[in-house]
Design a protein around this motif. Structure first.
Motif, short mmCIF file in Angstrom:
data_model
loop_
_atom_site.label_atom_id
_atom_site.label_comp_id
_atom_site.label_asym_id
_atom_site.label_seq_id
_atom_site.Cartn_x
_atom_site.Cartn_y
_atom_site.Cartn_z
N LEU A 8 73.31 69.87 -65.90
CA LEU A 8 74.18 69.44 -64.80
C LEU A 8 75.50 68.96 -65.39
CD1 LEU A 8 74.85 68.68 -61.89
CD2 LEU A 8 73.65 66.50 -62.26
N VAL A 9 76.58 69.63 -65.02
CA VAL A 9 77.92 69.27 -65.49
C VAL A 9 78.61 68.46 -64.40
CG1 VAL A 9 80.17 70.13 -66.27
CG2 VAL A 9 78.06 71.35 -66.90
N VAL A 10 78.86 67.19 -64.68
CA VAL A 10 79.52 66.29 -63.72
C VAL A 10 80.97 66.15 -64.17
CG1 VAL A 10 79.44 64.08 -62.52
CG2 VAL A 10 77.33 65.11 -63.40
N ASP A 55 81.45 63.46 -67.37
CA ASP A 55 82.82 63.07 -67.67
C ASP A 55 83.01 61.58 -67.37
OD1 ASP A 55 85.51 63.36 -68.38
OD2 ASP A 55 86.11 63.76 -66.31
N VAL A 56 83.82 60.92 -68.18
CA VAL A 56 84.07 59.49 -67.96
C VAL A 56 85.00 59.28 -66.76
CG1 VAL A 56 85.17 57.43 -68.91
CG2 VAL A 56 83.64 58.80 -70.34
N MET A 80 78.35 62.53 -72.92
CA MET A 80 79.55 62.10 -72.21
C MET A 80 80.77 62.82 -72.72
SD MET A 80 79.12 58.12 -71.21
CE MET A 80 80.05 58.55 -69.73
N LEU A 81 81.69 63.11 -71.79
CA LEU A 81 82.98 63.72 -72.09
C LEU A 81 84.08 62.75 -71.70
CD1 LEU A 81 82.51 67.30 -70.56
CD2 LEU A 81 82.09 66.60 -72.93
N LYS A 104 87.68 65.08 -75.28
CA LYS A 104 88.51 66.21 -74.90
C LYS A 104 89.81 66.19 -75.72
CE LYS A 104 87.03 66.05 -70.04
NZ LYS A 104 87.52 65.81 -68.67
N PRO A 105 90.39 67.35 -76.00
CA PRO A 105 89.86 68.70 -75.75
C PRO A 105 88.75 69.02 -76.74
CG PRO A 105 91.90 68.85 -76.94
CD PRO A 105 91.72 67.39 -76.62
#
Length: 239
Positions: A8-10, A55-56, A80-81, A104-105
């Motif tokens: 799952l990509v949030v 993602d944060v 976490m991203l 990121k990136p």
């Protein structure tokens, strides 16, 4: 894992979601998407998810809050991203219970490698009860099961551990009485991944102490060795 993992990509950035989704699908992953916490909850309720890429910076409830909420109710692995790459942000992510952290990136290949590494650490082995009994470690009434990846306190109650906490406690139990440096513990638990840094060990040790020590500020089981690292002091029985 025996079947394609469901990731799952949030992430509210559609370009990043498309890039990540396409790469993961090309590498034998099933992928679902959520743009915020509400959609994440809906997806978790509707599907069996193996790992969350979170993602944060999200609209509404941010990623750190979502990670903390996920960790309070499940062992679901979280990577976490964030657009912020300094050490403080990584420390906060780990404190919230994230299993890994990528700034990121990033290269999608690196993200896939992180996902696979976390899934390897958290996947449960399909073994018989007899085999499971051979992987039980007991110390001062506590029971750590290396197959079911569970920890029970002396009263028999289940104590929730993140996958990173479990890996570190298992490494300590297996080497009871040995002084282990932070580098050694990173090698044993995280494989010296690009995100691994010595401070993460200290954070995880602190979290484990809060769960197993009578007084986390005066630990008796996991002792700090000045200029050395840590040593797990209890005698560990293996069966």
């Amino acid at each position: 894992m025996s079947e394609s993992p469901h990731i799952l990509v949030v992430e509210d950035d559609r370009d990043i979601s498309r890039l990540v989704g396409r790469y993961l699908r090309e590498n034998d992953c099933r992928v679902s998407f959520a743009a915020d916490g509400r959609e994440m909850d809906e997806c978790l309720a509707a599907s069996r998810i193996d790992l969350v890429v979170l993602d944060v910076m999200l609209p509404g409830e941010d990623g750190l809050s979502l990670c903390r909420r996920l960790r309070a109710r499940s062992h679901l692995p979280v990577v976490m991203l964030t657009a912020k790459g300094d050490e403080l942000d990584r420390i906060i992510g780990i404190e919230m219970g994230a299993d890994d952290y990528l700034a990121k990136p990033f290269n999608p290949r690196e993200l896939l490698a992180r996902i696979r590494a976390v899934l390897r650490r958290t996947s449960l082995a399909a073994v018989s009860a007899g085999e499971a009994g051979a992987r039980l470690m007991t110390f001062q009434g506590w029971q750590l099961n290396a197959v079911t990846r569970t920890l029970h306190d002396p009263q028999g109650s289940l104590v929730t551990l993140t996958s990173a906490e479990f890996d570190l406690l298992q490494a300590l139990c297996e080497r009871s009485g040995m002084i282990l440096s932070r580098d050694q513990l990173l090698d044993l638990t995280q494989g010296r991944s690009a995100s691994a840094f010595e401070r993460s060990v200290d954070i995880l040790i602190s979290r484990i102490r809060r769960k197993i020590e009578r007084d986390p500020h005066r630990p008796e089981m996991i002792k700090t060795v000045r200029s050395g690292g840590y040593v797990f002091t209890p005698d560990v029985a293996r069966s």
